[in-house]
Design a protein around this motif. Structure first.
Motif, PDB file in Angstrom:
ATOM      1  N   THR A  69       0.860  -1.175   0.000  1.00  0.00           N
ATOM      2  CA  THR A  69       0.000   0.000   0.000  1.00  0.00           C
ATOM      3  C   THR A  69       0.894   1.222   0.000  1.00  0.00           C
ATOM      4  O   THR A  69       1.883   1.263   0.740  1.00  0.00           O
ATOM      5  CB  THR A  69      -0.894   0.021   1.250  1.00  0.00           C
ATOM      6  OG1 THR A  69      -1.569  -1.232   1.340  1.00  0.00           O
ATOM      7  CG2 THR A  69      -1.920   1.142   1.162  1.00  0.00           C
ATOM      8  N   PHE A  70       0.612   2.182  -0.873  1.00  0.00           N
ATOM      9  CA  PHE A  70       1.378   3.419  -0.879  1.00  0.00           C
ATOM     10  C   PHE A  70       0.538   4.523  -0.267  1.00  0.00           C
ATOM     11  O   PHE A  70      -0.589   4.762  -0.695  1.00  0.00           O
ATOM     12  CB  PHE A  70       1.788   3.802  -2.304  1.00  0.00           C
ATOM     13  CG  PHE A  70       2.772   2.840  -2.901  1.00  0.00           C
ATOM     14  CD1 PHE A  70       4.043   2.708  -2.347  1.00  0.00           C
ATOM     15  CD2 PHE A  70       2.438   2.062  -4.002  1.00  0.00           C
ATOM     16  CE1 PHE A  70       4.954   1.813  -2.881  1.00  0.00           C
ATOM     17  CE2 PHE A  70       3.343   1.172  -4.537  1.00  0.00           C
ATOM     18  CZ  PHE A  70       4.606   1.043  -3.976  1.00  0.00           C
ATOM     19  N   PHE A  71       1.128   5.169   0.751  1.00  0.00           N
ATOM     20  CA  PHE A  71       0.457   6.302   1.388  1.00  0.00           C
ATOM     21  C   PHE A  71       1.144   7.581   0.952  1.00  0.00           C
ATOM     22  O   PHE A  71       2.369   7.676   1.013  1.00  0.00           O
ATOM     23  CB  PHE A  71       0.551   6.196   2.916  1.00  0.00           C
ATOM     24  CG  PHE A  71      -0.183   5.011   3.478  1.00  0.00           C
ATOM     25  CD1 PHE A  71      -1.557   5.073   3.699  1.00  0.00           C
ATOM     26  CD2 PHE A  71       0.491   3.840   3.795  1.00  0.00           C
ATOM     27  CE1 PHE A  71      -2.236   3.984   4.225  1.00  0.00           C
ATOM     28  CE2 PHE A  71      -0.184   2.747   4.305  1.00  0.00           C
ATOM     29  CZ  PHE A  71      -1.553   2.816   4.520  1.00  0.00           C
ATOM     30  N   HIS A  72       0.362   8.539   0.502  1.00  0.00           N
ATOM     31  CA  HIS A  72       0.918   9.853   0.209  1.00  0.00           C
ATOM     32  C   HIS A  72       0.636  10.721   1.423  1.00  0.00           C
ATOM     33  O   HIS A  72      -0.513  11.051   1.699  1.00  0.00           O
ATOM     34  CB  HIS A  72       0.296  10.427  -1.065  1.00  0.00           C
ATOM     35  CG  HIS A  72       0.618   9.598  -2.266  1.00  0.00           C
ATOM     36  ND1 HIS A  72       1.681   9.876  -3.087  1.00  0.00           N
ATOM     37  CD2 HIS A  72       0.049   8.467  -2.751  1.00  0.00           C
ATOM     38  CE1 HIS A  72       1.747   8.963  -4.040  1.00  0.00           C
ATOM     39  NE2 HIS A  72       0.767   8.094  -3.860  1.00  0.00           N
ATOM     40  N   VAL A  73       1.710  11.028   2.164  1.00  0.00           N
ATOM     41  CA  VAL A  73       1.553  11.705   3.448  1.00  0.00           C
ATOM     42  C   VAL A  73       2.126  13.118   3.358  1.00  0.00           C
ATOM     43  O   VAL A  73       3.209  13.315   2.803  1.00  0.00           O
ATOM     44  CB  VAL A  73       2.316  10.939   4.557  1.00  0.00           C
ATOM     45  CG1 VAL A  73       1.968  11.514   5.929  1.00  0.00           C
ATOM     46  CG2 VAL A  73       2.004   9.454   4.488  1.00  0.00           C
ATOM     47  N   THR A  74       1.377  14.090   3.861  1.00  0.00           N
ATOM     48  CA  THR A  74       1.922  15.443   3.972  1.00  0.00           C
ATOM     49  C   THR A  74       2.491  15.593   5.373  1.00  0.00           C
ATOM     50  O   THR A  74       1.757  15.584   6.366  1.00  0.00           O
ATOM     51  CB  THR A  74       0.824  16.489   3.738  1.00  0.00           C
ATOM     52  OG1 THR A  74       0.144  16.158   2.535  1.00  0.00           O
ATOM     53  CG2 THR A  74       1.430  17.881   3.611  1.00  0.00           C
ATOM     54  N   GLY A  95       7.162  18.185   4.164  1.00  0.00           N
ATOM     55  CA  GLY A  95       6.546  18.216   2.835  1.00  0.00           C
ATOM     56  C   GLY A  95       5.913  16.891   2.497  1.00  0.00           C
ATOM     57  O   GLY A  95       5.789  16.008   3.354  1.00  0.00           O
ATOM     58  N   PRO A  96       5.488  16.712   1.251  1.00  0.00           N
ATOM     59  CA  PRO A  96       4.819  15.475   0.857  1.00  0.00           C
ATOM     60  C   PRO A  96       5.814  14.323   0.709  1.00  0.00           C
ATOM     61  O   PRO A  96       6.887  14.507   0.147  1.00  0.00           O
ATOM     62  CB  PRO A  96       4.187  15.827  -0.499  1.00  0.00           C
ATOM     63  CG  PRO A  96       5.001  16.956  -1.019  1.00  0.00           C
ATOM     64  CD  PRO A  96       5.582  17.683   0.158  1.00  0.00           C
ATOM     65  N   LEU A  97       5.474  13.167   1.252  1.00  0.00           N
ATOM     66  CA  LEU A  97       6.315  11.969   1.144  1.00  0.00           C
ATOM     67  C   LEU A  97       5.448  10.807   0.696  1.00  0.00           C
ATOM     68  O   LEU A  97       4.247  10.776   0.960  1.00  0.00           O
ATOM     69  CB  LEU A  97       6.926  11.614   2.500  1.00  0.00           C
ATOM     70  CG  LEU A  97       7.913  12.583   3.150  1.00  0.00           C
ATOM     71  CD1 LEU A  97       8.385  12.007   4.493  1.00  0.00           C
ATOM     72  CD2 LEU A  97       9.104  12.819   2.237  1.00  0.00           C
ATOM     73  N   THR A  98       6.068   9.847   0.017  1.00  0.00           N
ATOM     74  CA  THR A  98       5.372   8.606  -0.291  1.00  0.00           C
ATOM     75  C   THR A  98       5.925   7.539   0.641  1.00  0.00           C
ATOM     76  O   THR A  98       7.130   7.423   0.795  1.00  0.00           O
ATOM     77  CB  THR A  98       5.606   8.192  -1.744  1.00  0.00           C
ATOM     78  OG1 THR A  98       5.332   9.310  -2.574  1.00  0.00           O
ATOM     79  CG2 THR A  98       4.709   7.029  -2.141  1.00  0.00           C
ATOM     80  N   VAL A  99       5.033   6.778   1.260  1.00  0.00           N
ATOM     81  CA  VAL A  99       5.459   5.756   2.213  1.00  0.00           C
ATOM     82  C   VAL A  99       4.890   4.424   1.758  1.00  0.00           C
ATOM     83  O   VAL A  99       3.735   4.341   1.348  1.00  0.00           O
ATOM     84  CB  VAL A  99       4.942   6.077   3.639  1.00  0.00           C
ATOM     85  CG1 VAL A  99       5.346   4.976   4.616  1.00  0.00           C
ATOM     86  CG2 VAL A  99       5.458   7.430   4.097  1.00  0.00           C
ATOM     87  N   ARG A 100       5.754   3.401   1.789  1.00  0.00           N
ATOM     88  CA  ARG A 100       5.275   2.093   1.388  1.00  0.00           C
ATOM     89  C   ARG A 100       5.067   1.242   2.628  1.00  0.00           C
ATOM     90  O   ARG A 100       5.913   1.190   3.512  1.00  0.00           O
ATOM     91  CB  ARG A 100       6.317   1.443   0.483  1.00  0.00           C
ATOM     92  CG  ARG A 100       5.929   0.078   0.033  1.00  0.00           C
ATOM     93  CD  ARG A 100       6.935  -0.407  -0.986  1.00  0.00           C
ATOM     94  NE  ARG A 100       7.053  -1.834  -0.874  1.00  0.00           N
ATOM     95  CZ  ARG A 100       8.060  -2.525  -1.380  1.00  0.00           C
ATOM     96  NH1 ARG A 100       9.039  -1.888  -1.997  1.00  0.00           N
ATOM     97  NH2 ARG A 100       8.086  -3.812  -1.256  1.00  0.00           N
ATOM     98  N   ALA A 101       3.919   0.579   2.691  1.00  0.00           N
ATOM     99  CA  ALA A 101       3.646  -0.305   3.819  1.00  0.00           C
ATOM    100  C   ALA A 101       3.063  -1.604   3.281  1.00  0.00           C
ATOM    101  O   ALA A 101       2.757  -1.707   2.098  1.00  0.00           O
ATOM    102  CB  ALA A 101       2.667   0.374   4.772  1.00  0.00           C
ATOM    103  N   GLY A 102       2.932  -2.566   4.158  1.00  0.00           N
ATOM    104  CA  GLY A 102       2.383  -3.851   3.734  1.00  0.00           C
ATOM    105  C   GLY A 102       0.937  -3.723   3.289  1.00  0.00           C
ATOM    106  O   GLY A 102       0.298  -2.688   3.472  1.00  0.00           O
TER     107      GLY A 102
END
Ligand SMILES: Nc1ncnc2c1ncn2[C@@H]1O[C@H](COP(=O)(O)OP(=O)(O)OP(=O)(O)O)[C@@H](O)[C@H]1O
Ligand SMILES: [Mg+2]
Lengths: 332, 290
Positions: free
Chosen positions: A285-290, A295-302
Motif C-alpha cells: 500500500t502506498f500512502f501519500h503523506v503530507t 513536505g509530501p512523502l510517499t510511504v510504502r507499507a504492507g
C-alpha cells in the motif's frame, strides 16, 4: 565475442552537441541497458554504435577493432527497431531470410537457420504470412528472428517493447531475457522505462542530456545513486526528496529516502503528518503523506496497513538508508 | 466498410454521383451507337437510313485499320515503357539529398503544364526541325548529318514527344510514393547488408508496384487517344506511319465527312480500350489488392 568500447565519443547535429563526450566499456555477453528521459540521446548513442550515424569525434571499438568508420553491415551487429522495420511485401520467412540472402548463404543453410529461429520464437505457423497479418508481439518476434539468424556479435534494441500493451510487454521482457541467457550474446537495450532497465539489465547506463550520470548494476544504482538525477530516476515509486531544515540537520542540501525506508507508527516518531491519497496494490500500500515541516512523502507499507484519508500518523525514517546530496546534487 | 449496414449506406451515398456519371457517359455513347448504324455522310445528307453493320465492316476492313491498330499499340507500349523506367530513375534521383532539389523538381514537373499542341509545336519547330532545330544543330556541331525526324522516324518522334509530356506525371506519382518509404526500413536493410542495388530491387521496386500500376492504368487511358500531337506534327503520315485509331476516326469524320463511319470507328476504339483495360487490370490488378 562481443565487447564494445566507446572512447571519447561525441555527436553533434549541426550546432547542437547531442552527446558531448562519452566513454563506456561493455563486456562480452553483457546485457546493457541505456536508460534516461526522452530526448537524452539514447537512440543517438545506439545508432552511433550501429553505424547508422557518423561520430563527430572519438572511437568505437568492437571486439577490440576500431570500427568508427566501418559501414553498419560490416560491424556484425543486428538491430531491432522501435517500429520493427519489417519488410511489408515479404513473408515472415523471407523477412527472416533476408540478411542471410544478402550475405550469400546457400539456400539449404538459409532454410535450416530460418526454421530454427522460427521454432525458437514460436513463429513456425506464421512463416507464410505477411507482417501486416501479424499481431504486435508476433511482429516483434519476427524482428528479433531477423536479428538472431545472422548470429551477430551483439544485438541492439531501440525501445522494442514501447508499441506493445502492458501485459505483452512483461511477456516479451521475459522472452528477451531468456534469449539473452540462452545465446549469451552481448545486448544493448534502449528504454526510457526504468522498470525494464531494472528487471533486464546486468549493467545500467543512466543518461541525461547526452552525459552518463552513472553506470552500474541495477542494485548498485538503486542502493548507491551517485547523484540526485539517478536517485530520482531509478526506483518506483520515485525516491522522496527533502530540502531545508531536515536536510541541514543531517549536513546536506537535499536528503533522499525511499518509500520503503519510512515506517508508519501510530503512537510516536520523529515526524508527524496527515495521510492524503492511499493506493492499494494488494501486496503493498502506498500512502501519500503530507508531513509537517518536511513536505509530501510517499510511504510504502504492507498490504494490511489500514489508515484512511485524513488520518494523523507518526513516521520513522530509517536513518541508515537516508541518501545525502550536496548543493550540486552529488551524493555525499 | 466492414459491416453489411455500412456497405449499404456507402452504396446509397455514392448513388447520385454514379447515376450522373452513368448518364454523362451513356448519352453520347448511345448517340454514337445510333449514328454508327446509319448511312450519314455530310457530303451526301439525302442518302440516309439504317445500314446495319456496314459502317463497321467498312472501318474494320479499311486497309488503314490494322496499321492504325498496330501504331496505337506501339505508341502506348513504348510511351509506357519510357515513362515508367525513366520515371522510376528520376524519382529515385530526386529522392537523394542533392543541392537545388526544389528547383530540379520544378523543372521535372514543368512539361506537364504545357498544352499538348504547344509542346508538339515546340518539338516540331525548335527541337526536331531538320534545318533550324536544336537536335540538328547538335548533330552538325558534332560533324554529323542531321536527322529529319518526322520524315525518317515519324512514329519514334511522336513517341518521344508524348513520352516527354507524360514523364512528369509518372515521376510525380512515383516520387510521392518513394517518400512514404519507411526510413527505419531502409536502415534495417542497410544493417542486413543490402547494397544500393539489392535495396533498389528488393525494397524500392516492390514498394513502387502499386504506384506503377496506377501510372500504367492512367496513362493507358489517355495514350489510347493521343491526337493533338499527331495532328500538329505529322498529320498521320508519311503515308499511314503515324495514324493511330483516334486519328483514323478523325480522318474518317472530317476528311471524308463520313459521320456514320467515324461513329463506328469510335465504337471500335471504345471496345478496343476496354479490351486493353481488361488485360491491364488482370495483369497488374494483383498489385492493387495486397
Ligand atoms: N537527425 C537529427 N538532427 C538534429 N537533432 C537530432 C537528430 N536526431 C536526434 N536529434 C536530437 O538529439 C537529441 C537526442 O535524440 P534521441 O533520439 O537520441 O533521444 P532519445 O533519448 O532516444 O529519446 P526518446 O526516448 O524520446 O526516443 C534530441 O534532442 C533530438 O532532438
Ligand atoms: Mg529514442
Amino acid at each position: 565475442m562481443g565487447s564494445i568500447r566507446l572512447e571519447n565519443v561525441s555527436k553533434s547535429f549541426g550546432e547542437t552537441a547531442v552527446i558531448p563526450s562519452i566513454d563506456l566499456d561493455i563486456e562480452d555477453g553483457e546485457f546493457v541497458v541505456f536508460v534516461g528521459p526522452s530526448g537524452c540521446g539514447k537512440s543517438t548513442l545506439l545508432r552511433l554504435v550501429a553505424g547508422l550515424e557518423d561520430t563527430t569525434g572519438g572511437r568505437i571499438l568492437i571486439d577490440g577493432k576500431d570500427m568508427t568508420d566501418t559501414p553498419p553491415s560490416k560491424r556484425g551487429l543486428a538491430m531491432v527497431f522501435q517500429s520493427y522495420a519489417l519488410y511489408p511485401h515479404m513473408s515472415v520467412y523471407r523477412n527472416i531470410a533476408f540478411p542471410l540472402r544478402m550475405a550469400g548463404v546457400d539456400k539449404a543453410e538459409i532454410d535450416r537457420k530460418v526454421r530454427e529461429a522460427a521454432r525458437v520464437l514460436n513463429l513456425t505457423d506464421y512463416l507464410d504470412r505477411r507482417p501486416g497479418q501479424l499481431s504486435g508481439g508476433q511482429r516483434q518476434r519476427v524482428a528479433i528472428g531477423r536479428a538472431i539468424v545472422r548470429a551477430p556479435t551483439a544485438f541492439l534494441f531501440d525501445e522494442p517493447l514501447s508499441n506493445l500493451d502492458a501485459a505483452l510487454r512483461v511477456g516479451m521482457r521475459l522472452e528477451i531475457s531468456e534469449l539473452h541467457q540462452s545465446l549469451g550474446t552481448t545486448m544493448i537495450y534502449v528504454t526510457h522505462d526504468q522498470v525494464e532497465a531494472m528487471t533486464m539489465a546486468d549493467k545500467i547506463v543512466v543518461l541525461n542530456k547526452g552525459r552518463i550520470e552513472q553506470v552500474g548494476s541495477p542494485l548498485t544504482l538503486y542502493r548507491n545513486p551517485k547523484n540526485l538525477f539517478v536517485a530520482g530516476f531509478i526506483g518506483s515509486p520515485k525516491m522522496n526528496f527533502v530540502t531545508g531544515e531536515e536536510a541541514a540537520k543531517r549536513g546536506a542540501a537535499t536528503i533522499g529516502i525511499r518509500a520503503e525506508h519510512i515506517a508508519l507508527a501510530p503512537e510516536a516518531g520523529p515526524w508527524h503528518g496527515t495521510i492524503g491519497v492511499v493506493e492499494h496494490l494488494g501486496s503493498d500500500t502506498f500512502f501519500h503523506v503530507t508531513v509537517d515541516g518536511v513536505g509530501p512523502l510517499t510511504v510504502r507499507a504492507g498490504g494490511e496497513a489500514a489508515y484512511g484519508h485524513g488520518a494523523r500518523v507518526f513516521l520513522r525514517p530509517d536513518e541508515s538508508k537516508i541518501h545525502r546530496f550536496d548543493a550540486a546534487g552529488q551524493a555525499l | 466498410m466492414a459491416t453489411k449496414k455500412s456497405t449499404r449506406i456507402g452504396r446509397i451515398a455514392v448513388a447520385p454521383s454514379v447515376i450522373l456519371l452513368f448518364l454523362w457517359m451513356i448519352v453520347p455513347l448511345g448517340m454514337t451507337l445510333y449514328f454508327s448504324t446509319q448511312r450519314y455522310n455530310l457530303l451526301n445528307p439525302d442518302r440516309s437510313g439504317f445500314v446495319g453493320w456496314l459502317n463497321y465492316r467498312a472501318f474494320l476492313t479499311n486497309p488503314g485499320f490494322t496499321t492504325a491498330l498496330v501504331n496505337t499499340l506501339i505508341l502506348v507500349g513504348a510511351v509506357l515503357l519510357i515513362t515508367v523506367v525513366l520515371g522510376i530513375l528520376i524519382a529515385v534521383l530526386l529522392d537523394q539529398p542533392i543541392k537545388g532539389r526544389g528547383f530540379v523538381r520544378l523543372m521535372v514537373i514543368a512539361p506537364f503544364f504545357i498544352m499538348p499542341t504547344v509542346s508538339a509545336l515546340v518539338w516540331k519547330n525548335l527541337l526536331m526541325h531538320p534545318v533550324s532545330g536544336f537536335f540538328a544543330w547538335i548533330m552538325r556541331s558534332l560533324g554529323l548529318t542531321p536527322v529529319d525526324w518526322f520524315t525518317h522516324h515519324p512514329l519514334l518522334s511522336i513517341i518521344l514527344i508524348v513520352a516527354w509530356q507524360w514523364l512528369p506525371f509518372a515521376t510525380l506519382i512515383l516520387f510521392t510514393a518513394l517518400q512514404s518509404l519507411d526510413l527505419e526500413q531502409k536502415e534495417a536493410a542497410e544493417m542486413d547488408g543490402a547494397g544500393p542495388f539489392s535495396y533498389f530491387f528488393e525494397m524500392v521496386l516492390p514498394h513502387l508496384a502499386r504506384p506503377i500500376t496506377v501510372v500504367i492504368m492512367m496513362e493507358t487511358i489517355f495514350l489510347l487517344s493521343v491526337f493533338a500531337e499527331i495532328l500538329v506534327t505529322t498529320q498521320g503520315g508519311p503515308g499511314q506511319q503515324t495514324t493511330n485509331i483516334a486519328f483514323l476516326v478523325y480522318a474518317q469524320a472530317l476528311l471524308n465527312y463520313n459521320v456514320g463511319g467515324a461513329s463506328a470507328g469510335g465504337i471500335v476504339a471504345v471496345v478496343l480500350a476496354n479490351i486493353v483495360a481488361f488485360f491491364l487490370v488482370r495483369l497488374v490488378g494483383k498489385n492493387l489488392e495486397a
